[in-house]
Scaffold this active site. Structure first.
Site, mmCIF file in Angstrom:
data_model
loop_
_atom_site.group_PDB
_atom_site.id
_atom_site.type_symbol
_atom_site.label_atom_id
_atom_site.label_comp_id
_atom_site.label_asym_id
_atom_site.label_seq_id
_atom_site.Cartn_x
_atom_site.Cartn_y
_atom_site.Cartn_z
ATOM 1 N N LYS A 1 -11.079 -1.170 6.457
ATOM 2 C CA LYS A 1 -9.898 -0.799 7.235
ATOM 3 C C LYS A 1 -10.385 -0.259 8.581
ATOM 4 O O LYS A 1 -11.360 0.504 8.622
ATOM 5 C CB LYS A 1 -9.110 0.272 6.482
ATOM 6 N N GLU B 1 0.844 -1.196 0.000
ATOM 7 C CA GLU B 1 0.000 0.000 0.000
ATOM 8 C C GLU B 1 0.880 1.247 0.000
ATOM 9 O O GLU B 1 1.528 1.552 1.001
ATOM 10 C CB GLU B 1 -0.919 0.007 1.221
ATOM 11 N N ARG C 1 0.538 10.435 0.172
ATOM 12 C CA ARG C 1 0.888 11.503 1.112
ATOM 13 C C ARG C 1 2.064 12.343 0.641
ATOM 14 O O ARG C 1 2.413 13.332 1.292
ATOM 15 C CB ARG C 1 1.242 10.912 2.482
#
Length: 216
Positions: free
Chosen positions: A129, A41, A45
């Protein structure tokens, strides 16, 4: 990767990767996959995140690259265009959820409360999640959810360490955990991909509880 359950079942740990230097993307993904953690993943960011996903998709076929920190419909489109094969969000709105559905890619929308979990179950989403895991109640909270909401399965992420991962993986409503402990900053700075691979192998060796039964 057919659906979100595939994301949970790839390996017991989903590495959560923040790429600052694009040159690290491919060797890092190869090290993780070589250690037994093929699903990677890459969080959206940093300015190079999309380029990192693109590079991994093109040059590291042994890795299954996905995008994390997906918080907008535009982010969904950009990530899938770059080659992301699954999507992970820290939370969800109707717009983000709709975009993830329409993308055709497997996705894990984020929850931190029972109400958010019920909201996703109402919409036919069972794989999620749980974020931020430790701050939102940790393994004890997920254990409490297993009784009334056994059909929900989680990838808890946020504050999980090599020492605490097993307490989550012991629960039948947890498919995998997300973490960064196999990516120590000093190893990344030193380009010590052998150490990353060794830590990935240790994480890949963690055991999971059997799949929880659920009622439709």
């Amino acid at each position: 990767m057919a659906d979100a359950s595939s994301v949970l079942e790839f390996s017991p740990v989903l590495p959560v990767v923040v790429i600052d230097d694009l040159r690290d993307a491919v060797p890092l993904a190869r090290a993780l996959a070589g250690g037994g953690l093929p699903a990677v993943e890459v969080t959206l960011r940093t300015p190079v995140a999309l380029d990192a996903i693109r590079a991994i998709a093109a040059e590291a076929p042994e890795a299954v690259v996905g995008a994390g920190t997906v918080v907008s419909a535009e982010g969904v489109a950009a990530a899938t265009a770059a080659g992301a094969r699954f999507l992970v969000s820290p939370g969800w709105t109707e717009r983000v959820l709709g975009a993830m559905r329409e993308s055709g890619a497997p996705f894990l929308p984020g929850v931190s409360t029972a109400s958010e979990t019920v909201g996703l179950l109402e919409r036919g989403v069972r794989e999620m999640k749980f974020f931020p895991a430790e701050a939102a109640g940790g393994a004890a909270y997920l254990a409490a959810l297993a009784g009334p909401l056994p059909q929900a399965r989680f990838c808890p992420t946020g504050g999980i360490t090599a020492a605490s991962a097993s307490s989550y993986l012991a629960m039948p409503n947890v498919g995998c955990v997300g973490g960064t402990w196999m990516l120590p900053a000093d190893a990344i700075a030193a380009k010590d991909w052998g150490r990353v691979r060794a830590l990935a192998a240790e994480a890949a060796a963690l055991t999971r509880a059997p799949l929880a039964p659920h009622a439709d």
